[in-house]
Design a protein around this motif. Sequence first.
Motif, PDB file in Angstrom:
ATOM      1  N   HIS A  26       0.858  -1.186   0.000  1.00  0.00           N
ATOM      2  CA  HIS A  26       0.000   0.000   0.000  1.00  0.00           C
ATOM      3  C   HIS A  26       0.890   1.231   0.000  1.00  0.00           C
ATOM      4  N   ARG A  27       0.736   2.090  -1.042  1.00  0.00           N
ATOM      5  CA  ARG A  27       1.620   3.236  -1.222  1.00  0.00           C
ATOM      6  C   ARG A  27       0.827   4.469  -1.628  1.00  0.00           C
TER       7      ARG A  27
ATOM      8  N   ASP B 200      -3.868   6.915  -3.257  1.00  0.00           N
ATOM      9  CA  ASP B 200      -3.000   5.757  -3.077  1.00  0.00           C
ATOM     10  C   ASP B 200      -3.055   4.847  -4.302  1.00  0.00           C
TER      11      ASP B 200
ATOM     12  N   GLU C   3      -4.253  10.561   7.098  1.00  0.00           N
ATOM     13  CA  GLU C   3      -4.376   9.159   6.683  1.00  0.00           C
ATOM     14  C   GLU C   3      -3.222   8.775   5.760  1.00  0.00           C
TER      15      GLU C   3
ATOM     16  N   LYS D 155       0.194   7.908   7.408  1.00  0.00           N
ATOM     17  CA  LYS D 155       0.298   6.551   7.943  1.00  0.00           C
ATOM     18  C   LYS D 155       0.674   5.548   6.855  1.00  0.00           C
ATOM     19  N   VAL D 156       0.057   5.700   5.683  1.00  0.00           N
ATOM     20  CA  VAL D 156       0.350   4.794   4.567  1.00  0.00           C
ATOM     21  C   VAL D 156       1.787   4.995   4.094  1.00  0.00           C
TER      22      VAL D 156
ATOM     23  N   ALA E 177       4.991   2.354   4.308  1.00  0.00           N
ATOM     24  CA  ALA E 177       5.598   1.902   3.054  1.00  0.00           C
ATOM     25  C   ALA E 177       7.044   2.369   2.908  1.00  0.00           C
TER      26      ALA E 177
END
Length: 88
Positions: A4-5, A47, A57, A60-61, A65
Amino acid sequence: MTIHRIVCAANRKRFTGQIVLGIRHWDLFMSEALDSEGDPVDQGFVDNRGNFLLRIEAWKVAEAAGQIIRRVGGDDTNGGTLYSENLY
């Protein structure tokens, strides 16, 4: 499985939900795509799953990553607030 990026900067119009992509927030591409009808926007990112994420949000991603390559001051704001300058 794909990690997830974060892919790119994005603004989402609050009234219509339209998402406008750009290299950075309010770059030439984004500025030209957003009209001046007074529809406020939420700043965030898109994303690699096609989701719009608000800056908090998205932090965090990107952090999970390993995408944070530069610290620009949003690191501690609300637990981390992503800026495109963090990514490239």
